[in-house]
Every structure is written in C-alpha cells, then in structure tokens.
Design a protein around this motif. Sequence first.
Motif: not given
Length: 282
Positions: A129-130, A133, A138, A166-168
């Motif tokens: 995820s990091d 971003k 996603k 996490r949003e993604n």
Amino acid sequence: MKLGMNQGTTLENSSLERDLHLLEKYGYDYIEIRSIDKLKEYLQTHTINDLIEFFQTHHVKPLSLNALVYFNNRTEEEYKALLEEYKEMLEYAKVLNIDRIVVVPLVSEKKIVRSVIKKSCVEVLTELSDLAKPYGVKLALEFIGHPHATVNTLSFANEIVAEVNRENVGIVFDTFQFYAMNSTLEDLKNTDFSKVFLFHINDVEDFNPGIMLDEDRVYPGDGVIDLHNILTIIKEKRFTEHASIELFRPEYYQLDAEEVVRTAKEKTFKVLEQFFSVEEKK
C-alpha cells in the motif's frame, strides 16, 4: 453498469492484441490485462507506447493489472523477488493509467494457522500500500475459493482488509471464488462495498464446495451460482461501476476467441440487465 473481460477468459486462444480488438468490436468497456504473461508476450512485438496509443484512440480501457501472485507467507528471498515484480507492475500501471492491481494470496498444501496467514497478509499489504500510494494505485485482494488457498473466503478477506485499514486496499469480489468455498450471502451483505475494487462475474458447474477448480467455470447464467440473490445484494449496496467476466474453461479455449467474447457478452448482459442499466454498444 459497464462491462469488462479478464484475459483469463481467452487465455489459450488469443493474445492481448487480439483481445483488445475483439473487445472493441463487441462494445466492451474494459479489459483486465494479464501482466504475468499476456502483456509480456505483447511487448515482444510491440512497444508500451503502442498500447498507450490504443487506449487513447479506442473506447475500451484498462481496468486492472493481473496479478501479483502469492504475495503472503513467503521466504525472504521469494519476497524480495516479489517486490521487484510489483515495482515493475506499478510502472506499467503508471504509463497505462491503470489504478488497480490484483493481489493473489498464497496457495499451498502446507498447513499454516490463520493467525500467521493474517499477520503476513496485513504486513505485506501495508508495505505494498505504501509503495502504491504515489502511483494512485489500489490493491484488490482476491480470495481464492480452494481449500489450499491461504485466504479462501469472503469473510477472511474482509477481515484482513479491515485490519490493514488503508484507503487503497480492498478486495476482488468474484462469484466463483465466493461460491467455491461456501461464502454466504450474509458475508456479502456484511461487506463494505467501498472496498470492492473489482467485481468478477462467472458461473460454475454443480460440484460440491471444496473441489471446484477454475476450469469448472461457465458463462454467467449457465451454472448453479445464485447470481439472482448476489446481484440483488450488489444492487442494494449501490455498486454499479462494472462487471468483469473471468472464465478459465478449457472447452472455451477450443473455440475461436471471437465466439467466446461474443457469447460471454450476450449471456452476461442477459443476467445483468435484470438488475442494472447496461448500455448496449455495437
């Protein structure tokens, strides 16, 4: 609702170039590109700029890259190689304007306790995820409906995604994977659909849960999955973005790819139009 196709549907009887032209011809909106093989084959005779130009000048657009495979519970050496593959996928996603990458959990006959599976999934997905971003990408976790898959139910996938928070990071909801290991309609009702990044539609022959394989998939409406109640819930959840056909049936690979693409659209539309507004594109 827009219509897409995953390249697994024509895996053995087509190519990325041909899929693109067939999907354009039959009015599909999206293609899910198999970066693990079909994109590599395409780039042996084309450039990435050829693909960029196609998407700029045609209706069909890329929906996702498939897939980062077996991301969790790996050795240090395996994970290092996985990260290199993933970073390359992110670069492809950037230039092709793709905002979704499918990530597939480990499938192994080795027994691993759920807590260890969950810990690894959460840690890896957080790192991925990091890295995703800055690219605006996603990650869609696809639970696999098989006893040997480390994440094989909708409820466990939802649990992992909620822990990552996490949003993604979200999920792929695939009707075959859902049915194959007895995930329930209640699980689907309890799913946060803001976390459903991809919706795969398909059907399956009437086998017992736990023994079904990808090869048992059939066109939507030709099998035993309760698509009526599944789509009822999806509509209630106000998910109307897309449905992407994903089949891996050897019988269909023996047909001309054009027949498969045409038939898949016709049969899928018959199922979807009972619930959603689907625009027929010629």
